[in-house]
Motif scaffolding. Structure first.
Motif, short mmCIF file in Angstrom:
data_model
loop_
_atom_site.label_atom_id
_atom_site.label_comp_id
_atom_site.label_asym_id
_atom_site.label_seq_id
_atom_site.Cartn_x
_atom_site.Cartn_y
_atom_site.Cartn_z
N SER A 151 0.76 -1.35 0.04
CA SER A 151 0.10 -0.10 -0.04
C SER A 151 0.87 1.34 0.04
O SER A 151 1.90 1.07 0.39
CB SER A 151 -0.87 0.05 1.25
N ARG B 11 1.55 7.92 6.36
CA ARG B 11 2.29 8.05 7.68
C ARG B 11 3.57 7.86 7.65
O ARG B 11 4.29 7.34 6.68
CB ARG B 11 1.47 7.27 8.62
N ARG C 114 7.85 3.26 10.70
CA ARG C 114 8.29 2.85 12.01
C ARG C 114 9.58 2.21 11.95
O ARG C 114 10.01 1.86 10.78
CB ARG C 114 7.08 1.78 12.42
N TYR D 226 5.39 -0.51 3.11
CA TYR D 226 4.55 0.51 2.35
C TYR D 226 5.53 1.44 1.42
O TYR D 226 6.57 1.33 1.34
CB TYR D 226 4.08 1.45 3.56
N GLU E 271 -8.32 1.80 -4.17
CA GLU E 271 -9.31 2.13 -3.11
C GLU E 271 -8.26 3.02 -2.32
O GLU E 271 -6.99 2.87 -2.25
CB GLU E 271 -9.82 1.26 -2.17
N TYR F 251 -4.28 6.09 3.35
CA TYR F 251 -3.80 4.80 3.06
C TYR F 251 -4.04 4.44 1.66
O TYR F 251 -5.56 4.80 1.44
CB TYR F 251 -4.37 3.71 4.01
N ASP G 57 -3.82 -5.99 2.98
CA ASP G 57 -4.38 -5.54 4.37
C ASP G 57 -4.78 -4.02 4.45
O ASP G 57 -4.12 -3.40 4.48
CB ASP G 57 -2.89 -5.80 4.99
N ARG H 268 -6.80 4.91 17.19
CA ARG H 268 -7.09 3.36 16.62
C ARG H 268 -8.04 2.61 17.45
O ARG H 268 -8.58 1.92 16.91
CB ARG H 268 -5.34 2.74 16.86
N1 LIG Z 1 -8.01 1.17 3.07
C1 LIG Z 1 -6.81 1.05 3.24
N2 LIG Z 1 -6.37 0.79 4.62
C2 LIG Z 1 -4.99 0.27 4.63
C3 LIG Z 1 -4.28 0.26 3.69
N3 LIG Z 1 -2.87 -0.30 3.91
C4 LIG Z 1 -2.93 -0.37 5.34
N4 LIG Z 1 -4.27 -0.14 5.80
C5 LIG Z 1 -4.80 -0.12 7.20
O1 LIG Z 1 -4.55 0.92 7.87
C6 LIG Z 1 -4.61 0.81 9.16
C7 LIG Z 1 -3.35 1.20 10.05
O2 LIG Z 1 -2.29 0.62 9.51
P1 LIG Z 1 -0.82 0.89 10.21
O3 LIG Z 1 0.10 0.07 9.17
O4 LIG Z 1 -0.58 2.17 10.31
O5 LIG Z 1 -0.72 0.19 11.48
C8 LIG Z 1 -4.59 -0.94 9.38
O6 LIG Z 1 -6.07 -1.05 9.82
C9 LIG Z 1 -4.26 -1.34 8.09
O7 LIG Z 1 -5.09 -2.49 7.63
C10 LIG Z 1 -4.72 0.51 2.26
O8 LIG Z 1 -3.99 0.69 1.34
N5 LIG Z 1 -5.89 0.83 2.38
#
Ligand SMILES: Nc1nc2c(ncn2[C@@H]2O[C@H](COP(=O)(O)O)[C@@H](O)[C@H]2O)c(=O)[nH]1
Ligand SMILES: Nc1ncnc2c1ncn2[C@@H]1O[C@H](COP(=O)(O)OP(=O)(O)OP(=O)(O)O)[C@@H](O)[C@H]1O
Length: 211
Positions: A49, A53, A56, A65, A84, A93, A113, A160
């Motif tokens: 994705s 952000r 980390r 990412y 999306e 994201y 994910d 979160r």
């Molecule tokens: N809609 C989307 N959600 C995504 C994508 N890649 C990750 N995520 C979701 O974001 C949160 C937070 O992720 P984090 O890595 O910052 O902890 C988590 O629920 C992921 O599933 C995306 O491409 N599209």
């Protein structure tokens, strides 16, 4: 004989369904995914994705990412490059068309994910994935896991946890997910996840053994 075999392999490749993993932040999606990709070499490919952000510790650009600025990401979204995208906890994201294509062209099962907004968007496409929700046993356990992970500020942690309540409620709506895995004991959750994916895993094994 060769033609029949070739067309069987081709149709198996065309029928490989992607997998959407969703569920609250901290539920254990990445942990389960890492186990899965460790056990099944050359079967799954991760849809990398884009996010605005910050990385980390240990996260690699292009692997975990594509880390981009909001301006870069917004102009790609406006240009139609994304399947999306969503705003989550103050950041953008999104899943690019290229990320999914990069996996599918190698005849691997593409794993996305994504959060619940992403799930809703993907449902409007023709991607036809298997939808799997990874859930924590309780909200208290989720909070402990997120705190112990030490990746969040108090502010982002609270965002979160609030999003998690919505994600948990969403997973209980009928017909959204094909499988719901409660990640309490990791090994048990992993077995359930594998079970849910066995049909697709066997398709890839068949492709590999016929080619
Ligand atoms: N809609 C989307 N959600 C995504 C994508 N890649 C990750 N995520 C979701 O974001 C949160 C937070 O992720 P984090 O890595 O910052 O902890 C988590 O629920 C992921 O599933 C995306 O491409 N599209
Ligand atoms: N079954 C489990 N038992 C105990 N700890 C776990 C379990 N599963 C995952 N964890 C731990 O919980 C934390 C959150 O897991 P992980 O980062 O995999 O969640 P995630 O769903 O991918 O979160 P995000 O959506 O924020 O990326 C990690 O520190 C991980 O080691």
């Amino acid at each position: 004989m060769f033609v029949r075999c070739f067309s069987r392999v081709r149709s198996a490749m065309e029928n490989l369904r992607p997998v959407v993993l969703s569920g609250p932040s901290g539920a254990g999606k990445s942990t389960l995914l890492k186990k899965l990709m460790g056990e099944y070499d050359n079967v799954f490919g991760f849809s990398v994705s884009h996010t605005t952000r910050s990385p980390r510790a240990g996260e690699v650009n292009g692997k975990h990412y594509h880390f981009v600025t909001r301006d870069e990401m917004q102009s790609s979204i406006d240009g139609g490059d994304f399947i999306e995208s969503a705003e989550y906890s103050g950041n953008l994201y999104g899943t690019s068309k290229a990320a999914v294509h990069a996996v599918q062209k190698n005849n691997l099962i593409c794993i996305l994910d994504i959060d619940m907004q992403g799930v809703k968007s993907i449902k409007k496409t023709d991607l036809n994935p298997i939808y799997i929700s990874i859930q924590p046993p309780t909200l208290q356990t989720l909070e402990k896991r997120l705190r112990d992970r030490k990746t969040e500020t108090e502010e982002s942690l609270q965002k979160r946890l609030k999003a998690a309540e919505e994600e948990i409620a969403f997973s209980k709506q009928p017909d959204v997910f094909d499988h719901i895995v409660i990640n309490d004991k990791l090994d048990e959750a992993y077995e359930q996840l594998k079970q849910a994916l066995m049909e697709e895993i066997n398709k890839v094994k068949n492709i590999n053994s016929s080619s």
